[in-house]
Design a protein around this motif. Structure first.
Motif, PDB file in Angstrom:
ATOM      1  N   MET A   1     -64.737   9.154   8.538  1.00 25.63           N
ATOM      2  CA  MET A   1     -63.944   8.975   9.735  1.00 25.63           C
ATOM      3  C   MET A   1     -62.466   9.005   9.352  1.00 25.63           C
ATOM      4  N   THR A   2     -61.893  10.169   9.222  1.00 24.80           N
ATOM      5  CA  THR A   2     -60.479  10.302   8.892  1.00 24.80           C
ATOM      6  C   THR A   2     -59.695  10.599  10.166  1.00 24.80           C
ATOM      7  N   MET A   3     -58.565   9.929  10.307  1.00 23.57           N
ATOM      8  CA  MET A   3     -57.709  10.120  11.479  1.00 23.57           C
ATOM      9  C   MET A   3     -56.303  10.424  11.016  1.00 23.57           C
ATOM     10  N   THR A   4     -55.588  11.184  11.831  1.00 23.02           N
ATOM     11  CA  THR A   4     -54.167  11.364  11.575  1.00 23.02           C
ATOM     12  C   THR A   4     -53.464  10.050  11.926  1.00 23.02           C
ATOM     13  N   PRO A   5     -52.254   9.836  11.437  1.00 19.39           N
ATOM     14  CA  PRO A   5     -51.533   8.613  11.832  1.00 19.39           C
ATOM     15  C   PRO A   5     -51.406   8.477  13.352  1.00 19.39           C
ATOM     16  N   LYS A   6     -51.146   9.583  14.032  1.00 21.41           N
ATOM     17  CA  LYS A   6     -51.011   9.538  15.489  1.00 21.41           C
ATOM     18  C   LYS A   6     -52.330   9.124  16.138  1.00 21.41           C
ATOM     19  N   LEU A  26     -61.412  -4.746  18.225  1.00 17.27           N
ATOM     20  CA  LEU A  26     -60.402  -4.254  17.290  1.00 17.27           C
ATOM     21  C   LEU A  26     -60.760  -4.622  15.853  1.00 17.27           C
ATOM     22  N   ILE A  27     -61.122  -5.871  15.644  1.00 18.93           N
ATOM     23  CA  ILE A  27     -61.436  -6.339  14.291  1.00 18.93           C
ATOM     24  C   ILE A  27     -62.626  -5.581  13.717  1.00 18.93           C
ATOM     25  N   HIS A  28     -63.658  -5.370  14.525  1.00 16.73           N
ATOM     26  CA  HIS A  28     -64.829  -4.621  14.048  1.00 16.73           C
ATOM     27  C   HIS A  28     -64.475  -3.168  13.756  1.00 16.73           C
ATOM     28  N   PHE A  29     -63.632  -2.558  14.587  1.00 17.13           N
ATOM     29  CA  PHE A  29     -63.188  -1.195  14.311  1.00 17.13           C
ATOM     30  C   PHE A  29     -62.472  -1.134  12.963  1.00 17.13           C
ATOM     31  N   CYS A  30     -61.535  -2.056  12.736  1.00 13.16           N
ATOM     32  CA  CYS A  30     -60.785  -2.067  11.474  1.00 13.16           C
ATOM     33  C   CYS A  30     -61.707  -2.303  10.284  1.00 13.16           C
ATOM     34  N   ARG A  31     -62.618  -3.247  10.411  1.00  9.84           N
ATOM     35  CA  ARG A  31     -63.586  -3.519   9.341  1.00  9.84           C
ATOM     36  C   ARG A  31     -64.398  -2.265   9.012  1.00  9.84           C
ATOM     37  N   ASP A  32     -64.909  -1.611  10.049  1.00  8.02           N
ATOM     38  CA  ASP A  32     -65.742  -0.432   9.841  1.00  8.02           C
ATOM     39  C   ASP A  32     -64.936   0.737   9.274  1.00  8.02           C
ATOM     40  N   TYR A  33     -63.711   0.886   9.743  1.00  8.20           N
ATOM     41  CA  TYR A  33     -62.855   1.962   9.219  1.00  8.20           C
ATOM     42  C   TYR A  33     -62.566   1.724   7.747  1.00  8.20           C
ATOM     43  N   LEU A  34     -62.189   0.506   7.400  1.00 11.85           N
ATOM     44  CA  LEU A  34     -61.919   0.196   5.998  1.00 11.85           C
ATOM     45  C   LEU A  34     -63.167   0.391   5.132  1.00 11.85           C
ATOM     46  N   ALA A  35     -64.325  -0.015   5.648  1.00 11.46           N
ATOM     47  CA  ALA A  35     -65.576   0.160   4.897  1.00 11.46           C
ATOM     48  C   ALA A  35     -65.854   1.638   4.643  1.00 11.46           C
ATOM     49  N   SER A  36     -65.518   2.500   5.615  1.00 10.46           N
ATOM     50  CA  SER A  36     -65.735   3.940   5.424  1.00 10.46           C
ATOM     51  C   SER A  36     -64.858   4.499   4.305  1.00 10.46           C
ATOM     52  N   TYR A  55     -59.938 -10.132   6.531  1.00  7.91           N
ATOM     53  CA  TYR A  55     -59.339 -10.144   5.199  1.00  7.91           C
ATOM     54  C   TYR A  55     -59.928  -8.981   4.422  1.00  7.91           C
ATOM     55  N   ALA A  56     -59.068  -8.129   3.894  1.00  4.85           N
ATOM     56  CA  ALA A  56     -59.515  -6.955   3.145  1.00  4.85           C
ATOM     57  C   ALA A  56     -58.944  -7.007   1.736  1.00  4.85           C
ATOM     58  N   THR A  57     -59.713  -6.531   0.783  1.00  7.79           N
ATOM     59  CA  THR A  57     -59.289  -6.478  -0.610  1.00  7.79           C
ATOM     60  C   THR A  57     -59.210  -5.023  -1.042  1.00  7.79           C
ATOM     61  N   ILE A  58     -58.042  -4.621  -1.454  1.00  4.69           N
ATOM     62  CA  ILE A  58     -57.832  -3.264  -1.952  1.00  4.69           C
ATOM     63  C   ILE A  58     -57.339  -3.382  -3.393  1.00  4.69           C
ATOM     64  N   GLY A  59     -57.989  -2.701  -4.276  1.00  6.76           N
ATOM     65  CA  GLY A  59     -57.596  -2.757  -5.681  1.00  6.76           C
ATOM     66  C   GLY A  59     -58.378  -3.823  -6.427  1.00  6.76           C
TER      67      GLY A  59
END
Length: 89
Positions: A1-6, A26-36, A55-59
């Motif tokens: 699920m890749t989106m342009t910034p716009k 919104l929170i579930h969308f963000c969670r699912d997008y990050l998981a992808s 809360y998301a962990t990157i790195g």
């Protein structure tokens, strides 16, 4: 699920997160997008279960990391009538 910034901005502002409403869509969308993208995250629900923080962990997981925080609720835009009332008081 890749989106342009716009596309991403349009999607994010499409969620009605006025403070009296749930922010879970919104929170579930963000969670699912990050998981992808392979990003681990966890929800911290409110006591009534109607809202949550994400809360998301990157790195690498190690001391001294960076935490980014944001606000997920919004306010209703003021109508002309309510703006006039606010100026009058």
């Amino acid at each position: 699920m890749t989106m342009t910034p716009k596309e991403m901005l349009a999607k994010l502002v499409s969620f009605n997160t006025e403070s009296q409403r749930s922010n879970l869509d919104l929170i579930h969308f963000c969670r699912d997008y990050l998981a992808s993208l392979g990003v681990e995250s966890r929800l911290a629900p409110s006591p009534d279960g109607q809202k949550a923080n994400l809360y998301a962990t990157i790195g690498p997981r190690r001391d001294g990391g960076v935490v980014l925080s944001g606000q997920s609720t919004s306010r209703c835009p003021m109508t002309r009538r309510s703006a006039a009332s606010a100026r009058a008081s």
